[in-house]
Design a protein around this motif. Structure first.
Motif, short mmCIF file in Angstrom:
data_model
loop_
_atom_site.label_atom_id
_atom_site.label_comp_id
_atom_site.label_asym_id
_atom_site.label_seq_id
_atom_site.Cartn_x
_atom_site.Cartn_y
_atom_site.Cartn_z
N ASP A 26 -1.49 2.56 15.88
CA ASP A 26 -1.20 2.67 14.55
C ASP A 26 -2.76 2.72 13.17
O ASP A 26 -2.09 3.33 12.18
CB ASP A 26 -0.37 2.16 13.98
CG ASP A 26 1.30 1.58 14.82
OD1 ASP A 26 1.19 2.95 15.66
OD2 ASP A 26 1.52 1.11 14.58
N ARG A 53 0.81 -1.00 0.02
CA ARG A 53 -0.14 0.17 -0.19
C ARG A 53 1.00 0.99 0.02
O ARG A 53 1.97 1.37 0.65
CB ARG A 53 -0.86 0.04 1.30
CG ARG A 53 -2.22 0.90 0.75
CD ARG A 53 -3.28 0.50 2.20
NE ARG A 53 -1.94 1.36 3.49
CZ ARG A 53 -2.77 0.52 4.58
NH1 ARG A 53 -4.40 0.62 4.30
NH2 ARG A 53 -2.21 0.93 5.84
N LYS A 54 0.79 2.30 -1.22
CA LYS A 54 1.22 3.00 -1.09
C LYS A 54 0.65 4.97 -0.25
O LYS A 54 -0.38 3.86 -1.12
CB LYS A 54 2.48 3.48 -2.64
CG LYS A 54 3.55 2.90 -2.78
CD LYS A 54 3.96 2.45 -4.72
CE LYS A 54 4.57 1.39 -5.05
NZ LYS A 54 4.55 1.16 -6.64
N GLU A 55 1.37 5.29 -0.30
CA GLU A 55 1.00 6.68 -0.18
C GLU A 55 -0.66 7.46 -0.88
O GLU A 55 -0.51 7.27 -1.99
CB GLU A 55 1.24 7.86 0.38
CG GLU A 55 0.82 8.59 1.42
CD GLU A 55 2.00 9.66 2.44
OE1 GLU A 55 1.77 10.60 2.54
OE2 GLU A 55 2.96 9.38 2.28
N ASN A 56 -1.95 7.42 -0.81
CA ASN A 56 -2.58 8.14 -1.50
C ASN A 56 -2.62 6.81 -2.09
O ASN A 56 -3.64 7.38 -3.69
CB ASN A 56 -2.31 9.25 -2.37
CG ASN A 56 -2.22 10.79 -1.06
OD1 ASN A 56 -3.19 10.09 0.12
ND2 ASN A 56 -1.31 11.45 -0.78
N LYS A 57 -2.51 5.76 -2.35
CA LYS A 57 -3.07 4.53 -3.54
C LYS A 57 -3.58 3.67 -2.68
O LYS A 57 -3.19 3.28 -1.43
CB LYS A 57 -1.80 4.37 -4.42
CG LYS A 57 -0.80 5.64 -5.07
CD LYS A 57 -0.33 5.04 -6.02
CE LYS A 57 0.50 5.90 -7.19
NZ LYS A 57 1.18 5.14 -8.18
#
Lengths: 338, 184
Positions: free
Chosen positions: A289, A11-15
């Motif tokens: 988290d 999971r990449k940021e904003n994706k």
């Protein structure tokens, strides 16, 4: 030696979450394929894959360059042969058995199952049900009704067990539409009414019951919130129907917030209706988290799940305590003012 | 997504507590608001700390006869979590015979035999009793002069102690000298 398939997601940021790597284990051997991975020729491919392809196709056909691409939820080997023809091959999953077929045959009932309708579109019913299952329910019932299938009797029993209806029938409106009619009073054919004219519970639970009646042994049925709109007593009765399906060999994955449904399943275990080894409980929570955590509890023959990580069962007791405290405080206040 | 534990989540090994039926009756009863409140607090503390309830078949029958709706829900909750420990009643026979054989006519034999399952369950486990019955406490102290291990029982009373009782339970019902029947 066990075989299996491991899928790794990133999971990449904003994706959104994406499939990154697929590892295939074949006994003691294993190989991984990563999205975008390229192989100049057959000899560069992992050995098990090379051997499998060689046994399937003539060598002239395999004289190609290869690339790993994502195809829906799996990775696929794409290869371009001389002459520019492009082919794809389900690289890892074909080697470990009928994994894709099992997933494709899964019946999925999401938590949002649509409004009750006066008529339902007739859809083709095959061996698998792509997408949400509820869109097939009316057509399946119509097929059972036309053929006087024993499955219709099973469905009627389920509806009776839940005290929702004594029977169900279909009425073809035209070649593309069918009406679902339910009977609220046993033995009176004239009292069949449209499913749109009865409580929401019938239309919401009907796809669940059809799924349980139509699923084959070994098939996965994934139901989100089966308890939607059901009276507490019906939630408890539904647990028994669910346990019956499990005992018939259907693999059920149920997502629920109903402590009554859970208690019903625990009761069926304690009564010996269902074998404890056929049930597991997975608690989904979140850590500090915000990452989802899963804790799994095995069940014993008394239907006990051991300790739970969530406060699921404490809430009703806390609510009862709060209510009693409030009543006691109010009474004390009244006595003071008297 | 993280998977914190695998297939078999172990059953907790927590302290085993005997809860007398008078606590089960008063928790949720509207007769006496104060005893109801503190009895409920004690039960909630036991659940919150995941302590284990000790029962035997005849003790469970007594529980069912006296429990309030609240106590019933609490017992169901304890069972769902596997927090009930069952004691074999055959273990009570020796102690029962010893009490029956006491020749002192003034000795409260009848009262003790009536509540044999309560203190026999405690003696068979971690020797902890949560009870609102001060008369039983007095009888047990008398029995202690003949059966010294009875004096090692830790006693807690929701009604008498109020929040101190639920606080002690929430803390794990650890050994406290002042709670020993020998110190009463």
């Amino acid at each position: 030696m066990r075989s299996g398939l491991t899928l790794e997601f990133v999971r990449k940021e904003n994706k959104p979450i994406e499939l990154r790597q697929q590892t295939t284990k074949l006994g003691s051997e294993e190989f991984s394929l990563t999205v975008g991975g390229r192989y100049q020729s057959l000899k560069d491919l992992p050995k098990p894959l090379r051997m499998y392809l060689s046994s399937m196709f003539p060598s002239s056909f395999l004289d190609a360059s290869y690339e790993v691409i994502r195809e829906r939820c799996f990775l696929t080997l794409a290869f371009t042969v001389k002459g520019g023809h492009f082919y794809t091959f389900p690289a890892g999953q074909s080697l470990v058995g009928d994994f894709p077929r099992v997933l494709q045959s899964m019946i999925h009932l999401p938590g949002l199952r649509g409004n009750p309708e006066r008529t339902y579109a007739i859809s083709a019913v095959g061996a698998t049900y792509a997408g949400p299952f509820q869109s097939y329910a009316a057509s399946i019932i119509d097929g059972w009704y036309e053929q006087s299938s024993p499955s219709l009797a099973t469905l009627n029993h389920y509806l009776q067990d839940l005290h929702l209806a004594s029977g169900i029938m279909t009425r073809k409106v035209d070649e593309t539409q069918v009406e679902l009619r339910v009977n609220r009073v046993a033995g009176q054919n004239s009292s069949f009414v449209s499913i749109a004219d009865v409580g929401m519970a019938v239309s919401q639970v009907l796809p669940v019951l059809v799924a349980l009646a139509t699923a084959k042994k070994g098939q996965i049925v994934f139901i989100e919130q089966p308890e939607l709109h059901l009276h507490p007593r019906a939630q408890l009765d539904l647990a028994r129907i669910i346990c019956g399906a499990v005992e018939r060999g259907i693999n059920l994955i149920i997502e629920t917030h109903s402590s009554l449904l859970l208690l019903g399943i625990q009761t069926s275990i304690a009564e010996g209706v269902i074998d404890a080894k056929n049930v597991a409980l997975h608690w989904f929570g979140r850590d500090t988290d915000g990452v989802t955590c899963v804790e799994t509890a095995a069940v014993d023959r008394d239907g006990s799940f051991g300790d739970w990580p969530e406060d699921f069962g404490d809430i009703s007791l806390e609510a009862e305590d709060k209510y009693l405290t409030a009543v006691e405080n109010a009474k004390a206040k009244q006595r003071k003012h008297a | 997504m993280r998977r914190r534990s695998s297939a078999n989540m172990p059953k907790l090994r927590t302290k085993k507590i005997v809860v007398d039926t008078n606590v089960a009756r008063s928790a949720g009863s509207t007769d006496d608001a104060s005893s109801s409140l503190h009895s409920r607090k004690a039960l909630l503390a036991i659940l919150e700390r995941r302590l284990t309830l000790v029962l035997s078949p005849c003790f469970e029958t007594e529980w069912k006869r006296h429990e309030s709706r609240f106590s019933h829900s609490w017992r169901v909750n304890m069972q769902q979590r596997g927090l009930i420990f069952w004691v074999d009643e055959n273990e009570f026979a020796v102690l029962g015979r010893r009490i029956e054989e006491i020749e002192d006519r003034a000795f409260p034999k009848k009262a003790l035999l009536k509540d044999l399952h309560v203190f026999a369950c405690a003696l068979a486990t971690n020797r902890v009793i949560v009870s609102n019955e001060s008369r039983l406490k007095r009888h047990l102290i008398r029995l202690g002069s003949l059966e010294s291990r009875v004096l090692l029982i830790l006693w807690a009373s929701p009604i008498v102690e109020g929040d101190a009782c639920s606080g002690w339970l929430r803390g794990g019902a650890k050994h406290e000298r002042a709670r020993l029947l020998s110190q009463a």
